[in-house]
Design a protein around this motif. Structure first.
Motif, PDB file in Angstrom:
ATOM      1  N   SER A 424       0.850  -1.187   0.000  1.00 30.20           N
ATOM      2  CA  SER A 424       0.000   0.000   0.000  1.00 30.20           C
ATOM      3  C   SER A 424       0.882   1.232   0.000  1.00 30.20           C
ATOM      4  CB  SER A 424      -0.911   0.004   1.230  1.00 30.20           C
ATOM      5  OG  SER A 424      -0.139  -0.118   2.403  1.00 30.20           O
ATOM      6  N   ARG A 425       0.301   2.318  -0.344  1.00 32.76           N
ATOM      7  CA  ARG A 425       1.021   3.574  -0.330  1.00 32.76           C
ATOM      8  C   ARG A 425       0.466   4.368   0.839  1.00 32.76           C
ATOM      9  NH1 ARG A 425       4.224   5.372  -4.288  1.00 32.76           N
ATOM     10  NH2 ARG A 425       3.796   3.735  -5.775  1.00 32.76           N
ATOM     11  N   VAL A 426       1.336   5.058   1.611  1.00 27.79           N
ATOM     12  CA  VAL A 426       0.770   5.923   2.636  1.00 27.79           C
ATOM     13  C   VAL A 426      -0.017   6.917   1.848  1.00 27.79           C
ATOM     14  CG1 VAL A 426       1.129   7.693   4.371  1.00 27.79           C
ATOM     15  CG2 VAL A 426       2.574   5.738   4.324  1.00 27.79           C
ATOM     16  N   GLY A 427      -1.321   6.690   1.869  1.00 30.26           N
ATOM     17  CA  GLY A 427      -2.108   7.411   0.905  1.00 30.26           C
ATOM     18  C   GLY A 427      -2.390   8.808   1.364  1.00 30.26           C
ATOM     19  N   GLU A 428      -2.471   9.687   0.399  1.00 28.83           N
ATOM     20  CA  GLU A 428      -2.950  11.026   0.687  1.00 28.83           C
ATOM     21  C   GLU A 428      -4.380  10.939   1.180  1.00 28.83           C
ATOM     22  OE1 GLU A 428      -2.356  13.465  -2.703  1.00 28.83           O
ATOM     23  OE2 GLU A 428      -0.174  13.349  -2.514  1.00 28.83           O
ATOM     24  N   GLU A 429      -5.115   9.930   0.697  1.00 29.65           N
ATOM     25  CA  GLU A 429      -6.503   9.794   1.140  1.00 29.65           C
ATOM     26  C   GLU A 429      -6.558   9.472   2.633  1.00 29.65           C
ATOM     27  OE1 GLU A 429      -9.415  10.538  -0.277  1.00 29.65           O
ATOM     28  OE2 GLU A 429      -8.203  11.266  -1.949  1.00 29.65           O
ATOM     29  N   GLN A 430      -5.633   8.588   3.082  1.00 34.12           N
ATOM     30  CA  GLN A 430      -5.608   8.262   4.512  1.00 34.12           C
ATOM     31  C   GLN A 430      -5.273   9.497   5.337  1.00 34.12           C
ATOM     32  OE1 GLN A 430      -2.713   5.077   4.620  1.00 34.12           O
ATOM     33  NE2 GLN A 430      -4.254   3.630   5.329  1.00 34.12           N
ATOM     34  N   ILE A 431      -4.253  10.244   4.870  1.00 34.99           N
ATOM     35  CA  ILE A 431      -3.846  11.435   5.619  1.00 34.99           C
ATOM     36  C   ILE A 431      -4.985  12.454   5.646  1.00 34.99           C
ATOM     37  CG2 ILE A 431      -2.237  13.388   5.654  1.00 34.99           C
ATOM     38  CD1 ILE A 431      -0.170  11.481   4.366  1.00 34.99           C
ATOM     39  N   ARG A 437     -10.649  14.785  10.342  1.00 30.17           N
ATOM     40  CA  ARG A 437     -11.192  14.567  11.692  1.00 30.17           C
ATOM     41  C   ARG A 437     -10.509  15.462  12.726  1.00 30.17           C
ATOM     42  NH1 ARG A 437     -14.591  12.890   8.689  1.00 30.17           N
ATOM     43  NH2 ARG A 437     -15.273  10.720   8.547  1.00 30.17           N
ATOM     44  N   GLY A 438      -9.598  16.335  12.255  1.00 28.75           N
ATOM     45  CA  GLY A 438      -8.997  17.308  13.160  1.00 28.75           C
ATOM     46  C   GLY A 438      -7.565  17.007  13.545  1.00 28.75           C
ATOM     47  N   ILE A 439      -7.026  15.881  13.067  1.00 33.88           N
ATOM     48  CA  ILE A 439      -5.689  15.463  13.474  1.00 33.88           C
ATOM     49  C   ILE A 439      -4.640  16.106  12.564  1.00 33.88           C
ATOM     50  CG2 ILE A 439      -4.204  13.408  13.600  1.00 33.88           C
ATOM     51  CD1 ILE A 439      -6.904  11.960  14.452  1.00 33.88           C
ATOM     52  N   SER A 440      -3.545  16.569  13.151  1.00 31.83           N
ATOM     53  CA  SER A 440      -2.531  17.267  12.349  1.00 31.83           C
ATOM     54  C   SER A 440      -1.870  16.302  11.377  1.00 31.83           C
ATOM     55  CB  SER A 440      -1.475  17.896  13.253  1.00 31.83           C
ATOM     56  OG  SER A 440      -0.631  16.877  13.759  1.00 31.83           O
ATOM     57  N   GLU A 441      -1.243  16.865  10.365  1.00 33.65           N
ATOM     58  CA  GLU A 441      -0.630  16.038   9.331  1.00 33.65           C
ATOM     59  C   GLU A 441       0.423  15.099   9.909  1.00 33.65           C
ATOM     60  OE1 GLU A 441       1.019  18.286   6.155  1.00 33.65           O
ATOM     61  OE2 GLU A 441       1.597  16.507   5.058  1.00 33.65           O
ATOM     62  N   GLN A 442       1.299  15.643  10.777  1.00 34.17           N
ATOM     63  CA  GLN A 442       2.356  14.807  11.330  1.00 34.17           C
ATOM     64  C   GLN A 442       1.791  13.689  12.207  1.00 34.17           C
ATOM     65  OE1 GLN A 442       5.750  16.734  12.887  1.00 34.17           O
ATOM     66  NE2 GLN A 442       6.126  17.819  10.982  1.00 34.17           N
ATOM     67  N   ASP A 443       0.786  14.037  13.008  1.00 30.55           N
ATOM     68  CA  ASP A 443       0.174  13.007  13.845  1.00 30.55           C
ATOM     69  C   ASP A 443      -0.521  11.954  12.986  1.00 30.55           C
ATOM     70  OD1 ASP A 443       1.103  14.219  16.064  1.00 30.55           O
ATOM     71  OD2 ASP A 443      -0.797  15.102  16.693  1.00 30.55           O
ATOM     72  N   ALA A 444      -1.104  12.419  11.888  1.00 32.03           N
ATOM     73  CA  ALA A 444      -1.787  11.482  10.991  1.00 32.03           C
ATOM     74  C   ALA A 444      -0.797  10.470  10.426  1.00 32.03           C
ATOM     75  CB  ALA A 444      -2.481  12.242   9.860  1.00 32.03           C
ATOM     76  N   ILE A 445       0.361  10.969   9.973  1.00 28.96           N
ATOM     77  CA  ILE A 445       1.372  10.072   9.408  1.00 28.96           C
ATOM     78  C   ILE A 445       1.859   9.104  10.480  1.00 28.96           C
ATOM     79  CG2 ILE A 445       3.698   9.978   8.409  1.00 28.96           C
ATOM     80  CD1 ILE A 445       3.006  12.797   7.197  1.00 28.96           C
ATOM     81  N   SER A 446       2.131   9.664  11.647  1.00 29.84           N
ATOM     82  CA  SER A 446       2.583   8.839  12.764  1.00 29.84           C
ATOM     83  C   SER A 446       1.574   7.733  13.082  1.00 29.84           C
ATOM     84  CB  SER A 446       2.799   9.750  13.972  1.00 29.84           C
ATOM     85  OG  SER A 446       3.260   9.018  15.053  1.00 29.84           O
ATOM     86  N   ILE A 474      11.415   9.256  14.800  1.00 30.49           N
ATOM     87  CA  ILE A 474      12.570  10.054  14.395  1.00 30.49           C
ATOM     88  C   ILE A 474      12.918   9.751  12.951  1.00 30.49           C
ATOM     89  CG2 ILE A 474      15.060  10.346  14.702  1.00 30.49           C
ATOM     90  CD1 ILE A 474      14.512   9.870  17.731  1.00 30.49           C
ATOM     91  N   LYS A 475      12.932   8.460  12.662  1.00 29.98           N
ATOM     92  CA  LYS A 475      13.332   8.029  11.326  1.00 29.98           C
ATOM     93  C   LYS A 475      12.370   8.561  10.265  1.00 29.98           C
ATOM     94  CE  LYS A 475      15.782   5.253   8.606  1.00 29.98           C
ATOM     95  NZ  LYS A 475      17.231   5.323   8.452  1.00 29.98           N
ATOM     96  N   LEU A 476      11.097   8.547  10.562  1.00 32.24           N
ATOM     97  CA  LEU A 476      10.130   8.844   9.518  1.00 32.24           C
ATOM     98  C   LEU A 476       9.406  10.174   9.668  1.00 32.24           C
ATOM     99  CD1 LEU A 476       8.730   5.293   9.195  1.00 32.24           C
ATOM    100  CD2 LEU A 476       9.635   6.603   7.306  1.00 32.24           C
ATOM    101  N   GLU A 477       9.423  10.733  10.846  1.00 31.17           N
ATOM    102  CA  GLU A 477       8.554  11.884  10.999  1.00 31.17           C
ATOM    103  C   GLU A 477       9.219  13.101  11.608  1.00 31.17           C
ATOM    104  OE1 GLU A 477       5.753   8.378  11.453  1.00 31.17           O
ATOM    105  OE2 GLU A 477       5.556   9.826  13.054  1.00 31.17           O
ATOM    106  N   GLY A 478      10.517  13.151  11.535  1.00 31.22           N
ATOM    107  CA  GLY A 478      11.190  14.343  12.021  1.00 31.22           C
ATOM    108  C   GLY A 478      10.814  14.662  13.443  1.00 31.22           C
ATOM    109  N   SER A 479      10.211  15.782  13.648  1.00 30.56           N
ATOM    110  CA  SER A 479      10.029  16.271  15.007  1.00 30.56           C
ATOM    111  C   SER A 479       8.848  15.644  15.732  1.00 30.56           C
ATOM    112  CB  SER A 479       9.862  17.783  14.965  1.00 30.56           C
ATOM    113  OG  SER A 479       8.779  18.077  14.116  1.00 30.56           O
TER     114      SER A 479
END
Lengths: 481, 251
Positions: A424-431, A437-446, A474-479
């Motif tokens: 699967s691709r970390v989809g833009e649709e998932q993000i 639903r109110g969740i920030s982009e970084q939290d969504a990816i995490s 750290i590896k995938l989401e920076g801060s």
């Protein structure tokens, strides 16, 4: 490229935090490899004759072997004549006094978050610290000894427990097994040894922390774990290295032996330096790890979180010889930048009613290449056996690759093999869904990544699960914390 | 509450306009229905309003409670009280519905300087909302939409809407793929959530949804624009004559 993908890409490749070097004086040792070097190595380590014989035989086997090329990775082959096969800090500590460890090295471990003082350590975790070629210090030895558990460096084990080492070394991974195993058998410098006596549950987690410091040295450690009848142990290894432009070789061998009803859980958090954006430098992680479930009802479980190294070739395997034995492999392999990983497992079913489970999660980002390679083999006599495999790959961005190479064979009709694979691709649709639903982009990816690897990380010992999550972030989401 | 003015939008990086000047005003306490044939831009409108990064607004503006949200990220719009019930709810394996909703609820609460709920309080709150949509509590511990049937996914959207209690909700073809029993449950849920302080915009192909959720206004969208607005009788007219007929009349 959309904003989401750009954000994802920029979050990847947070600077490597463990890339510093430690200034220590090394014992002189000539470069290159020949029988004289091996004799010198063995002599410096004050090894018995049989050990030297083992090394020389392995070396002769290695000389006749070809460097393998069958995996899905390309790299400049190591120059074996230009490597340092032994690299030890000059100030050798006596193994039971922490005060004599070079303060620079102690500080190194502090910086890595692995304090060697027992009172500062994670409660319930004993550590063997391996720095380049030698074990620096092993903690909690006395406490473990009370339970009859032997946990020490391999060098010490060869001297203090020769009968055990002689009996088991090379019994699971023979020197001729493969090119890198043969090389390791010839030149391994240190590593950890642990022995759990009959019907004993090891009273604490055991762990080894590997650090490559010297630029020109290869690290060839050897780990041997033996669990007697009814014994159980949980063991964890962690790895880091400084940032150098040159590639460094790490070719380890790990052997696990589980007798009747014994249970060995082996976890790895591998975070070797992975090279820079251009793919310069980083560790070659060419490791042979294998366990044998020798006894009935025994169990061996590998859990790995592989995030580092420029190139990883590694297939922790289980030979299920005892009837009703169980083999497990839980893996998360993360590749970013130009990393290449070809990793997976082998489950060889020989005994009746044996069971194996493989759960592999690959995450690839950047321009990396991530391959799962796994073999499930069910022998003629392994009636009533079962394997269940799941290999999921997740892609982040458009320039990475994920591959799955399953090899399955069953020689009897009463066994079953089940294999599932998804990409699967970390989809833009998932993000977008989570952000809506109110969740920030970084939290969504995490959240998406954590959800993806949850089945594997829950297998890590509790003390390390938090660390593992942090490392992934750290590896995938920076801060993102 | 919502004021869309002359909204033009394209898929990012492309030239072709999908929205070609949409105007729409929604006040609190109102229920609107937007109907239209396939490819008319209905779903795009709901995505553009909720901030989907795939689209770019090239002209016009979206005001929410008087604030211009045209350039806002999707999460900030959600914090203001905008909700989209997805036409195709997305699966997120490994994260439970409960975890998502607690994160979402508390993030929105934080953004609005309201008190967050601790896990126990939230559990009670969540359970209290299950009745809205006749949802079994086992759904709370399942991964988001993973392995759900089409109907379960749609119900889950309305359940999330009940929990997050938005001010304005877009329901994007919530009725598609529902059997008649599920349609009734979903509609009952929406009717329970609708009140004088919030507003709902339904996007649908079919009039049958409007038998269960009565709209105050019906709009017909064609070729990227709202071409006609009216009351429920407009939907009945469409049902009787079809979109083609209306298109001819308008031309």
């Amino acid at each position: 490229m959309s904003e989401e993908t750009k954000a994802l890409e920029s979050m990847i490749g947070e600077e490597y935090k463990y890339g510093f070097t430690t200034d220590v004086e090394y014992e002189d040792f000539p470069k290159g490899l020949n029988e004289e070097i091996i004799k010198e190595l063995s002599q410096r380590k004050e090894e018995p004759e049989w050990m030297l014989e083992f090394r020389l035989k392995s070396y002769r086997a290695w000389k006749e072997m070809e460097e393998p090329e069958w995996f899905n990775a390309t790299y400049k082959k190591p120059d074996f004549e230009n490597l340092l096969y032994y690299s030890a800090p000059k100030k050798r500590p006596t193994l039971d006094s922490l005060d004599e460890v070079d303060p620079n090295i102690r500080e190194t471990y502090e910086k890595l978050g692995i304090p060697l003082e027992e009172q500062k350590m994670l409660a319930g975790v004993a550590v063997d610290a391996v720095f380049d070629s030698v074990s620096i210090f092993t903690s909690f030895k006395e406490k473990l000894a009370e339970a009859g558990v032997i946990f020490c460096s391999m060098s010490e084990a060869i001297k203090e427990h020769p009968e055990l080492v002689k009996k088991y070394i090379g019994s699971v991974v023979p020197a001729r097994d493969n090119f890198y195993a043969a090389l390791n058998s010839a030149v391994f410098s240190d590593g950890s040894f642990c022995y759990i006596p009959k019907n004993t549950k090891c009273p604490m987690e055991l762990s080894t922390y590997f650090r490559i410091n010297n630029m020109e040295s290869g690290q060839f450690e050897r780990t041997l774990i033996v669990a007697e009848e009814g014994a159980s142990v949980s063991y964890l290894e962690g790895c880091t290295a400084p940032m150098y432009d040159e590639n460094q070789l790490h070719a380890a061998v790990v052997e696990l032996v589980a007798l009747d009803r014994a249970d060995i859980k082996y976890s790895t958090i591998q975070n070797w330096y992975s090279g820079d954006e251009e793919g310069k430098g980083g560790i070659y992680n060419f490791v042979t790890k294998r366990g044998i479930c020798k006894g009935a009802h025994s169990k061996i479980s590998w859990t790995q979180l592989e995030t580092g190294s420029a190139v990883t070739l590694k297939y922790p395997s289980v030979i299920l010889q005892g009837d009703h034995s169980i083999g497990e492999f839980y893996s998360v392999a993360v590749t970013t930048k130009k990393q290449q990983a070809d990793t997976g497992t082998k489950m060889i079913h020989l005994g009746k009613n044996t069971r194996s489970t493989i759960i592999s999660k690959g995450i690839s980002a950047g321009e990396s290449n991530n391959s799962y390679r796994g073999e499930v083999k069910i022998g003629k006599k392994a009636t009533g056996s079962k394997n269940y495999s799941v290999c999921d790959s997740m892609l982040i961005g458009q320039t990475c690759g994920a591959h799955t190479f399953p090899y399955i064979s069953s020689e009897n009709a009463s066994s079953s093999v089940e294999h599932e694979a998804t990409t699967s691709r970390v989809g833009e649709e998932q993000i977008f869904y989570l952000m809506q639903r109110g969740i920030s982009e970084q939290d969504a990816i995490s959240m998406i990544i954590n959800g993806f690897v949850k089945d594997v990380l829950k297998e890590l010992p509790l003390e390390f699960a938090v660390e593992a999550n942090k490392l992934l972030d750290i590896k995938l989401e920076g801060s993102v914390g | 509450m919502l004021e869309i003015k002359n909204l033009h939008a394209v898929v990012e990086g492309e030239e072709l306009e999908i929205l070609k000047g949409v105007n729409l005003t929604v006040n609190k306490g109102e229920i609107h229905a937007i109907m239209g044939p396939n490819g008319s831009g209905k779903s795009t409108l709901s995505k553009v309003v909720s901030g989907h990064p795939e689209y770019e607004v090239t002209e016009g503006s979206i005001l929410f409670e008087g604030e211009d949200i045209t350039e806002m990220d999707a999460d900030e719009r959600a914090h203001l009280g905008l909700f989209l019930a997805f036409q195709y709810p997305v699966e997120v394996p490994g994260i439970t519905n409960k975890t998502l909703l607690r994160e979402a609820y508390n993030t929105i609460a934080r953004a609005n300087e309201r008190e967050e709920l601790d896990p126990l309080e939230f559990e009670d709150y969540l359970v209290s909302k299950l009745d809205v949509i006749e949802m079994k509590d086992e759904f709370l511990n399942r991964s988001i939409n993973t392995g759900f049937s089409g109907g379960e996914k749609k119900k889950n959207e309305i359940f999330q809407m009940a929990v997050l209690n938005p001010r304005l909700s877009f329901l994007d073809e919530t009725d598609s793929g529902l059997d008649i029993d599920a349609l009734k449950i979903v509609s009952d849920g929406v009717n329970k959530i609708a009140n004088q302080d919030n507003a709902i915009v339904m996007i649908t192909h079919y009039q049958r949804l409007l038998n269960y959720i009565k709209p105050d206004f019906v709009h017909v969208m064609m070729n990227g624009k709202i071409v006609k607005s009216g009351d429920i009788s407009l939907a009945e007219e469409l049902e009787a004559n079809g979109y083609d007929q209306m298109q001819k009349e308008l031309a």
